[in-house]
Every structure is written in structure tokens, then in C-alpha cells.
Design an enzyme around this catalytic site. Structure first.
Site, mmCIF file in Angstrom:
data_model
loop_
_atom_site.group_PDB
_atom_site.id
_atom_site.type_symbol
_atom_site.label_atom_id
_atom_site.label_comp_id
_atom_site.label_asym_id
_atom_site.label_seq_id
_atom_site.Cartn_x
_atom_site.Cartn_y
_atom_site.Cartn_z
ATOM 1 N N SER A 400 0.817 -1.207 0.000
ATOM 2 C CA SER A 400 0.000 0.000 0.000
ATOM 3 C C SER A 400 0.860 1.270 0.000
ATOM 4 C CB SER A 400 -0.950 -0.032 1.204
ATOM 5 O OG SER A 400 -1.934 0.955 1.095
ATOM 6 N N LYS A 425 -0.556 -4.219 -3.390
ATOM 7 C CA LYS A 425 -1.870 -3.663 -3.025
ATOM 8 C C LYS A 425 -1.973 -2.262 -3.609
ATOM 9 C CE LYS A 425 -4.904 -2.576 0.869
ATOM 10 N NZ LYS A 425 -5.026 -1.109 0.710
#
Length: 522
Positions: A400, A425
Site C-alpha cells: 500500500s 496492493k
């Protein structure tokens, strides 16, 4: 209802003025029912025990970039009662959905949670097809399924089942207790005594993992390995770590009494003691740093600044800035930024951290909204704290916001990546606190790197692997000495095993190459 971007913006609070039913999240004032009828146009009849939802045509959002920089706007007006107004960010037909309110009070409360969750997803979910299903019909089906239930737990499961049909594991509902833990991690602070606890695998006993330096627990002499026996006279048998942690947290200035068994609790003769601690505000720093004195192949002694970032919490950028300034004052000549096993956090913080390392107006990341529109997020007149050579360490646990930062530094030519392919992600979630204290995570956008490389389910491949085989292949052992340490680091220090870390060795070798290339003809 409160909302903020998981990985994007901090909680921005609530408005009390709903007279225009704007896109800002808001709560209706005390005369909510009258406001609904006269201003928002939503009918409500308590005698029929029904709630009605109406969607109105409204102007589109001004774009995801505005949302990222000014705060995400959910467009939900939560009503204390049974009516909810939705403002769609895209043009939509008007419609009304009616449903019976459960006579079981705890299920009736969850019905409201269902409406809130459904509305947030309808407004913001990244896939406008909702995984190729009629999302309005899904609300009716879920409400019918929930109506005959008798318990809140069963009712909450129907919400989770509804969200699961979206096919996105990151869109989910978490309990109030789980949300409190999440907020502690993202806010970077808590009100408590400053001790991390966990269950011993074999016995299940709760033991102290560590005490935060300077905290009430540390000042009271609570050490790693001590067993927690009681909290305020309540035995902890059968209690998990999170349940015990909840009992240790509380308002600043209040006290809590802990019974402990000294480290070595498996010894029946181990002494027990009681300590009374006053709760304080505890800051959790995600940044640790050290200086690695290092000899280059030509015998030149240089200092490498090692900075590890474990999460993108609210205070991460400030803590990193302080760490780099301290290292600069000690004349370091290069840096290793360690993002390994950093699962992400607040993307807004990731953007702030990127500005510490980047100059100019470089693109940090590109976002793609639910309509497929791509927009770059750029640094505005950035001024890096240091321009020294930089290597970033990543692995399969880097996800992320870590991938956003690593991609930004790599694609802008600021750093080489060393390690293993990242998690992959490439999605951004908003986080909305619902009326019952639970929280809804919803995927609202995708992102790709500045060089337009897809990250989601792909990850970022490093420039250089850091396996022991790679060390042998590059014959690093014969070209530079084992790193020197300015001081002995004990086992509790987060960077103590540096001399055994193959990625650190490869990173130092890469920095050596960058140093040796200075001044070379091109």
C-alpha cells in the site's frame, strides 16, 4: 458518522449544519425529522415503522485529487431516527426503498448500520457495477434476511455477507473494538500505560513484549517477559491480548493496578508484585534510526544513515524528518530507508514522507477513480532534506503506502530498490466510522506508479535481489569489510542484527558503487 481515507487523509470531523444537504458528511440537528421533510425531501413515518431512502441528482465530485488533498467527502447525512439521505456523486434516477424496522432493539440498531454501510458503498466503491450486481436490490435482500433475526451478531453477519458479494477483500466492516485498535495504529498515540502484551504460545499466559521508553510501565520497571496476572483485581485467565489491552487503556490521569509475575514466570517460585500506574498519552513512533560506519573498498570510512519506517501513522512524516535532521547533523553521507514489512497506513502521510526525499514538482502517484479517470498527485515545490545517495529496502510485506513511496522514489530516479517483490496492493480505502462505533473500509480508488506501472496484485520488483546467493555472486565479501558499529546495539534495539542482514550488505554495496561513480566520465 466520521470518515477518512485509510492511507489518505486524517479524520475531518462532522458538520452540524445540514440545511443544504451538501456533500460534506453531516449529522442533522435536533429537529431532524422536520429538517428531513422541509429541506431534504425525505418522508418519514414512525407509526409505520419504516425508513425510506431517496437518492437525488447532484453535481459530480471535482475529482479524486481534491478529495485527497482537502478530505474525502462521503455525501452521507446520517439521521438519528430511521431516515438517511444520499447524494450521489454521479447522475442518478430518483428512487425510494421501504423496509420494515425490526422490533428487536439490537437488530434495529444494526439495520441502521446496514443502511449506512450500503450507502457509503453505493456512493464511493471503486467498481460502479458493484461486481455486476444490482446494489439497490442487494439492500432490500439483505434487509429481508436481517428482519427475522434476534441477535446483533447474526445481523452483523448479514452485512459482512453483503459486502463479500462485492468481490473485494479490502471492503469490510470491523467491530468497534477492532476500530479502536486501528485508530491507535494510525493516530500514532494512545492513552494508557505504554506496554505491549501478547499471549505466550504454549501456555496462553499474557506476557509483556516490551515497554515504551519513558512510559509509566517502563518507569515502574515492567520488563519484557513479565507475566500479567491481574488487572484491577480481575484475573486474566482466558483473556486474549486485545481484551487485556483494552483494560489498560483509559482516560489520561486515571490509574490502573496490575499484578505481575517477574520474567521467568514458568518458575513456580517467581515473585509476583503489584504496581499502580497512572495513564498518560503515549506516542508510538514508527521510525527508528542508526548510523552505520562503513569502510568502502578503497578504505574510505563513511557513515550511512539507516532509517526504518514500520507504518505510515499520523506522526510518521514528522518523526522521519526529525530522524533525518539528526543524522544530517552527524555528517552521514548516504541513506538506507527500510520499508520491509511495512503494511502501509495513511497514504497522505506517504505523500508527506515522499516530500522529505524529493525535490521539484515530481509525480508521487497516479490515482484512478471509479469512472476510470487518471489523475497525478504531484509535489508542489518540494525541497528535499537531503540529496545524499539513497537505497530503499522492500519485501513481500511492503504494501500500500509503502509501495506508493517506493514507486515514487524509484520512478523519479531518487533511489534504487533492494530486496524482494512487494505485496501488490494498489488500492485505496476510505474508512467511515458508523453510528455504532464500528467502521467500514471501502475501496474507493486504484493507483499506479509515476511511470504508469500497475501495482495491484503485481507488486514492485526491486532493482537488486538480496539473497545470500546474490552476495556470493557479486563477491561482495571480498570487496568490502564487515560494517563497523559506533556502539554496541543490544537485542532489544530494532537495528541490532544489521551485520547479519544480507539486504543491508547489498544496499551498502550499491551505495559504494554510487559513491565510486561520482566524478566518473559519462
Amino acid at each position: 458518522m466520521k470518515a477518512f481515507y485509510s492511507n489518505v487523509v486524517p479524520n475531518f470531523g462532522l458538520r452540524n449544519d445540514c440545511s443544504c444537504c451538501s456533500l460534506q458528511p453531516c449529522l442533522f440537528p435536533k429537529n431532524a425529522k422536520k429538517t428531513i421533510r422541509t429541506v431534504c425531501g425525505v418522508k418519514f413515518n414512525a407509526e409505520e415503522e419504516s425508513a425510506r431512502i431517496r437518492s437525488r441528482t447532484d453535481e459530480k465530485h471535482n475529482g479524486l485529487i481534491e478529495n485527497l488533498t482537502r478530505g474525502f467527502r462521503t455525501g452521507l447525512c446520517a439521521v438519528t431516527g430511521a431516515a438517511l439521505l444520499l447524494n450521489s456523486p454521479a447522475l442518478a434516477e430518483q428512487f425510494t426503498v421501504a423496509f420494515p424496522a425490526s422490533r428487536a432493539p439490537e437488530v434495529n440498531t444494526v439495520q441502521r448500520t446496514l443502511i449506512e454501510a450500503w450507502g457509503v458503498v453505493r456512493e464511493t466503491f471503486v467498481d460502479p457495477t458493484f461486481n455486476h450486481q444490482d446494489w439497490d436490490l442487494k439492500l432490500q435482500e439483505t434487509m429481508v434476511e436481517m428482519f427475522p433475526l434476534k441477535t446483533a451478531d447474526a445481523a452483523y453477519k448479514t452485512i459482512s455477507s453483503m459486502l463479500a458479494t462485492l468481490g473485494d477483500p479490502f471492503t469490510r466492516l470491523i467491530s468497534p473494538m477492532e476500530y479502536q485498535t486501528f485508530r491507535i495504529g494510525s493516530d500514532g498515540s494512545l492513552q494508557g500505560v505504554g506496554v505491549f502484551i501478547g499471549a505466550e504460545p504454549n501456555s496462553g499466559h499474557l506476557i509483556v513484549l516490551s515497554s515504551i521508553d519513558g512510559s509509566p510501565a517502563a518507569r515502574a520497571g515492567i520488563h519484557t517477559g513479565d507475566e500479567l496476572v491481574e488487572i484491577d483485581g480481575e484475573p486474566l485467565i482466558g483473556m486474549n491480548g486485545e481484551q487485556a489491552a483494552q483494560k489498560l487503556r483509559g482516560r489520561i490521569g486515571t490509574s490502573v493496578t496490575i499484578k505481575l509475575r517477574n520474567a521467568g514466570y514458568f518458575d513456580k517460585a517467581a515473585q509476583t508484585r503489584e504496581v499502580t500506574l497512572s495513564r498518560e498519552s503515549i506516542l508510538l513512533s514508527p521510525v527508528s534510526s542508526a548510523i552505520i560506519p562503513h569502510k568502502t573498498p578503497d578504505g574510505h570510512l563513511i557513515k550511512t544513515g539507516y532509517v526504518r519506517l514500520s507504518a505510515f501513522s499520523q506522526n510518521a512524516a514528522m518523526d522521519m524528518e526529525n530522524a533525518i535532521n539528526a543524522l544530517e547533523n552527524q555528517d552521514v553521507e548516504s541513506y538506507i530507508l527500510d520499508l520491509r514489512n511495512n503494511p502501509g497506513g495513511l497514504v497522505k502521510v506517504g505523500l508527506d514522507v515522499a516530500q522529505i526525499w524529493l525535490d521539484g514538482n515530481e509525480t508521487v502517484v497516479n490515482t484512478i477513480d471509479r469512472d476510470g479517470n487518471m489523475s497525478p498527485i504531484n509535489i508542489a515545490n518540494g525541497h528535499a532534506l537531503t540529496r545524499d545517495p539513497l537505497v530503499v529496502l522492500v519485501n513481500e510485506g511492503s504494501a500500500s503506502a509503502s509501495e506508493i513511496l517506493a514507486g515514487a522514489l524509484h520512478d523519479n530516479g531518487r533511489a534504487k530498490l533492494v530486496g524482494h517483490k512487494t505485496f501488490g496492493k494498489g488500492k485505496i480505502q476510505s474508512v467511515t466510522e458508523l453510528h455504532d462505533g464500528s467502521a467500514l473500509f471501502v475501496t474507493v480508488a486504484k493507483y499506479i506508479s509515476p511511470a504508469l506501472h500497475d501495482i495491484d496484485q503485481v507488486g514492485i520488483s526491486p532493482d537488486i535481489q538480496c539473497t545470500p546467493e546474490m552476495l556470493n555472486q557479486q563477491k561482495i565479501d571480498s570487496t568490502f569489510e564487515k560494517p563497523l558499529r559506533s556502539s554496541k546495539l543490544d537485542d532489544a534495539d530494532p537495528v541490532s542484527p544489521l551485520e547479519k542482514d544480507s539486504c543491508i550488505l547489498v544496499a551498502e554495496h550499491e551505495l559504494d558503487l554510487q559513491e565510486s561513480s561520482k566524478g566518473s566520465p559519462s
